[in-house]
Each structure stands twice: as C-alpha cells, then as structure tokens.
Scaffold this motif. Structure first.
Motif, PDB file in Angstrom:
ATOM      1  N   GLU A 101       0.841  -1.203   0.000  1.00  0.00           N
ATOM      2  CA  GLU A 101       0.000   0.000   0.000  1.00  0.00           C
ATOM      3  C   GLU A 101       0.872   1.247   0.000  1.00  0.00           C
ATOM      4  OE1 GLU A 101      -3.287   2.281   2.867  1.00  0.00           O
ATOM      5  OE2 GLU A 101      -2.808   0.154   3.226  1.00  0.00           O
ATOM      6  N   GLU A 102       1.917   1.231   0.805  1.00  0.00           N
ATOM      7  CA  GLU A 102       2.781   2.409   0.947  1.00  0.00           C
ATOM      8  C   GLU A 102       3.517   2.703  -0.362  1.00  0.00           C
ATOM      9  OE1 GLU A 102       1.369   0.692   4.353  1.00  0.00           O
ATOM     10  OE2 GLU A 102       2.872  -0.307   3.081  1.00  0.00           O
ATOM     11  N   ALA A 103       4.045   1.653  -1.016  1.00  0.00           N
ATOM     12  CA  ALA A 103       4.764   1.853  -2.278  1.00  0.00           C
ATOM     13  C   ALA A 103       3.833   2.350  -3.374  1.00  0.00           C
ATOM     14  CB  ALA A 103       5.431   0.554  -2.702  1.00  0.00           C
ATOM     15  N   ALA A 104       2.610   1.822  -3.401  1.00  0.00           N
ATOM     16  CA  ALA A 104       1.649   2.247  -4.413  1.00  0.00           C
ATOM     17  C   ALA A 104       1.294   3.718  -4.251  1.00  0.00           C
ATOM     18  CB  ALA A 104       0.396   1.381  -4.341  1.00  0.00           C
ATOM     19  N   ARG A 105       1.084   4.144  -3.015  1.00  0.00           N
ATOM     20  CA  ARG A 105       0.771   5.561  -2.777  1.00  0.00           C
ATOM     21  C   ARG A 105       1.955   6.450  -3.157  1.00  0.00           C
ATOM     22  NH1 ARG A 105      -4.072   5.780  -0.424  1.00  0.00           N
ATOM     23  NH2 ARG A 105      -4.709   4.138   1.042  1.00  0.00           N
ATOM     24  N   ALA A 106       3.170   5.976  -2.844  1.00  0.00           N
ATOM     25  CA  ALA A 106       4.360   6.762  -3.177  1.00  0.00           C
ATOM     26  C   ALA A 106       4.516   6.941  -4.681  1.00  0.00           C
ATOM     27  CB  ALA A 106       5.604   6.093  -2.595  1.00  0.00           C
ATOM     28  N   LEU A 107       4.001   5.993  -5.463  1.00  0.00           N
ATOM     29  CA  LEU A 107       4.063   6.085  -6.918  1.00  0.00           C
ATOM     30  C   LEU A 107       2.927   6.918  -7.504  1.00  0.00           C
ATOM     31  CD1 LEU A 107       5.067   2.418  -7.800  1.00  0.00           C
ATOM     32  CD2 LEU A 107       6.488   4.465  -8.041  1.00  0.00           C
ATOM     33  N   GLY A 108       2.053   7.429  -6.624  1.00  0.00           N
ATOM     34  CA  GLY A 108       0.995   8.325  -7.074  1.00  0.00           C
ATOM     35  C   GLY A 108      -0.337   7.678  -7.372  1.00  0.00           C
ATOM     36  N   HIS A 109      -0.486   6.409  -7.065  1.00  0.00           N
ATOM     37  CA  HIS A 109      -1.766   5.745  -7.316  1.00  0.00           C
ATOM     38  C   HIS A 109      -2.825   6.200  -6.301  1.00  0.00           C
ATOM     39  CE1 HIS A 109      -0.302   2.789 -10.246  1.00  0.00           C
ATOM     40  NE2 HIS A 109       0.797   2.715  -9.510  1.00  0.00           N
ATOM     41  N   THR A 110      -4.041   6.382  -6.766  1.00  0.00           N
ATOM     42  CA  THR A 110      -5.189   6.548  -5.882  1.00  0.00           C
ATOM     43  C   THR A 110      -5.747   5.157  -5.645  1.00  0.00           C
ATOM     44  OG1 THR A 110      -5.663   8.718  -6.813  1.00  0.00           O
ATOM     45  CG2 THR A 110      -7.439   7.635  -5.587  1.00  0.00           C
TER      46      THR A 110
END
Length: 455
Positions: A356-365
C-alpha cells in the motif's frame, strides 16, 4: 576469433550458475563450471531447502496440540535435533548430487575447485591452471554479513553455522529483522527454544506492507518470541556455557547462543574482478545491465552477486535469460517488477506486487480491501491466531497492484495470485471468480467492502 578452452566458463555452482550452464550447453556451447564447495549453492546447502525442512519440523508441535480439538489423543511426544539434522544432511546431499548429475548429463565439465578472474577472457584455478573462455559468467552468490566490530563478535554465529549445530540451545538471541532473522526466530521458538529477537529498527521486514509487518509482529509475540526493537548489541562475553550480551540502550541479556541474521552481502571478495575491469558497487555487488552484462566485455553476472532481487527463482530466471541471450540467439531481459516472495515464519506470509505504501508513493489513488479472521481450523482447535488478506487496487483502472497474505499456506495462495497480477487482473476479475468453499483463499475473491481508515 582466437581459440579458447571453452565457450562459457561459469564460476559458481548455485541455482543461477547451474541453470545458465545447462541451457548454454543445450545450445551447443562448450561449457565448464567451477564450484569450490557443493553443488546447489546457498539455496540447497545453507538456505531455502534446509530452512524449509527446519520450518516443517518446527510446526509439528502445533499439529500435535491442535489435534486434541479434533478428537485425537496423542501420547508422549518428543523432538530429537540430531535426527532432524541427519535427515536434513541426507536430503541436501541427494539434491546436490542431482545438480551435479544434471550438469554432467548436459555435457558440462565440472571442476571441484575455486576459480577467480585472471584478466580478460581467463580464469585461474586453485591449482594454478589458467583456463580461457570466450564468455565468463560469475554466479558466486552471497554470504552472511557479520555483526560488526564489537567486543566478543567471534562468539556470534551466522545462519551458516545455525544449520550445523550439534545440539539445540535452551535460549537463543536472534539479531536482525529481515527474512532470515524472523524465519530462524520462528524455527527455534517452534522447537521449544526460549527465543528473543533483537532489531535496530522499530519493525521487522522493512519494505513489506505495513499491515503485514504489524500482524506478523503481533503473531510472533503471541507465540512467545520476545521482541526487542530499536536496540542493538554492543558486546558479547562468555559466562561459562552461556553469554552475557550488552545492549546499546544500557541493558543486558543472558543467552546460550547469539545468531546474527542481519543480512547478506555479495560474495565477490578475492574474485580478481579488478584484473578484468569488472566494476562493483558500495556493497561489493557486481554492476550489470538489463542483460546481466558487467562493465567488462565478455563477462556477465547473475544472482545474488549482483544484488538485484536476491531470490533463488530470480537467479534461475537470470541465468536462463543470460544463456538464451548469449548462446540461444534470443535477447531476453528479466522483469524484476512483479516477483512474488514468501517469508516462512509461523504464521508464514507472502506477497506479490506493490505494498500500500509503495503504491501511494508512486501516485496511485487506491482502494484497499482487507480481511482479518480466524481460519475454520483454528476455531475448533482453539488457536487464537488470525489470518490477514489484503488487496491493493488502483481506483482509476481497477487493476490489482498488490496481494498480501499472512497465515497458513500463504505462499501457496500468493503463487497463484501472482499469475493473475502478471496478467493484469482487475478487482472485477477477482470478484467474477467463483469462490472455492470452504477455503481461506476464497477471501481473495469474496472481499467486497473497501477498507476505510479510522478518522
């Protein structure tokens, strides 16, 4: 072209080197492979295979205990470390011989000796012979990192020695917070050893999904493992048959064995890389491009020695891709972006894709789906341990970006989920899949409620 002794010379008989040698030989190349220890490398000799055997052994205590809830009456049970160790050694010998036999069956010349780079296009063997090759592949893997320069560091063992203990200690202190540390802590605790895990950070398994990290730490503590976070060793002193361990925070611990599992480092020391202009990084890792080519013409490297994704299946894939590219007239790159992995603690965990953290860091909603529950088996056995399943989904595309599981058979479940993610599955595809009931894995296709964080 100048004549050489071999088309390919492989240094290292682990998973990546063996696969590369076999595939290259299958393409008609004249291949030699040098291994100074036993064939199979870290995974077979002192890694994945013996560790998994120890994991199995450590879980039988739960099996005997849980059986009572299902009506079984078990008599007196006992565990014998010497028997496990002897059977482990026998299985490792068998697999190692299979590795060597497979090489010879493909026509690969096997050399039971150390080999080092000796300038461009050449290697030197331990007996002084110099052998030339059109292409050289370095696949020497990694080795355990030592704890550091503290008083009494010589008393600290690594995972290598842990597999060869003559007897189980009554108490053990495991240092580290990665795969190896938490796995060995689980193994020893499951075998009845009083286990303490010490780690310099606040949580184990850096880089994994935060929910997985938290749930695993809770489960390890429930199993009686003492977790000492944000702490480190400053000295180890022998006290008779035990050890007095001084801690950075001013406290101390008493234990019968100290195991360092703080990580691994590329095994490049003394390989003669500088003689051919092979460049290395800060940790000694061999720098390669996307085709495993080093900075020296004709010299390649695969597996843990490159410190890309340090997993056996990745080393195998890299070795195969190298042989395809260089000897099979097929340019193949390895995709390191969607690699499933498991940590064989008890309970085990497995993951594929983005946290979850990596996905958010990549800009995903994101939409997050989570299920936390007691498996049916645990309700009857009385075991309090809970399972965690989590899907990380891109809200705009509905694509599943990550799948994370903590609980029994997590690795088996995530291996199949990895196929779905590799194909670009959407959450709607998971939802449209008929559940297999009753199973814990069905939760992956029945989760409908999005997780909303507490305000």
């Amino acid at each position: 072209m100048t004549a050489t002794d071999y088309d390919l010379f492989v240094i290292g008989g682990g998973s990546g080197g063996v696969r590369a040698a076999r595939i290259a030989a299958g393409y008609g190349a004249k291949v030699a492979l040098a291994e100074e220890d036993r064939y199979g490398g870290t995974c077979v000799i002192r890694g994945c295979v013996p560790k998994k055997l120890f994991v199995y052994a450590s879980r039988f205590g739960d099996e005997f205990e849980d059986a009572r809830g299902f009506g079984w009456t078990a008599g007196d049970v006992s565990f014998d470390w010497a028997t496990l160790k002897a059977n482990k050694d026998r299985e490792i010998l068998r697999i190692s011989q299979v590795y060597e036999g497979n090489l010879k069956a493909k026509g690969v010349t096997t050399l039971d000796t150390r080999a080092v780079i000796d300038g461009a296009g050449a290697v030197k063997l331990a007996d002084g012979r110099r052998v030339t090759a059109r292409t050289i592949l370095i696949a020497t893997g990694g080795r355990p990192s030592r704890y550091g320069d503290i008083p009494g560091a010589a008393h600290i063992i690594t995972s290598n020695e842990a597999f060869e203990l003559e007897k189980l200690p009554r108490r053990i202190l495991v240092c580290g917070g990665g795969y190896i540390a938490v796995e060995f802590a689980s193994i020893f605790a499951g075998l009845g050893v009083e286990t303490t895990l010490i780690h310099r950070r606040d949580k184990v398994l850096r880089g994994f999904d935060e929910d997985l990290r938290d749930a695993l730490m809770e489960a390890l503590a429930q199993r009686g493992i003492k977790l000492v976070m944000n702490e480190a060793l400053t000295g180890v002193a022998r006290d008779g048959d035990s050890f007095h361990v001084a801690l950075r925070g001013g406290g101390s611990l008493e234990t019968d064995l100290v195991l360092s599992a703080i990580g691994r480092e590329p095994a490049t020391h003394g390989l003669g890389l500088e003689t051919a202009g092979v460049r290395t990084g800060a940790k000694g890792e061999i720098i390669v491009d996307s085709f495993s080519q080093t900075t020296a013409p004709g010299i390649f490297a695969v597996g843990d020695v490159t410190d890309r994704v340090n997993l056996t299946p990745v080393a195998i894939r890299e070795g195969h891709a190298f042989a395809d590219s260089v000897f099979g007239n097929k340019r193949v790159q390895v995709d390191h972006s969607q690699v499933p992995t498991a940590v064989f603690t008890t309970p085990e965990l497995a993951t594929v894709g983005l946290s979850e953290e990596a996905a958010r860091a990549l800009g995903h909603t994101l939409d997050i789906y989570k299920a936390r529950f007691r498996p049916l088996r645990n309700t009857v056995s009385g075991r309090a341990e809970r399972m965690l399943m989590k899907l990380v989904v891109d809200r705009d595309t509905d694509r599943v970006l990550g799948c994370h599981v903590l609980g029994p058979d997590a690795a088996e479940i995530v291996q199949m989920a990895a196929v779905a993610l590799q194909l670009g599955a959407r959450k709607a595809d998971f939802d449209a899949t008929v559940a297999l009931h009753p199973s814990v894995a069905e939760e992956l296709v029945t989760m409908r409620e999005k997780w909303v964080p507490a305000s």
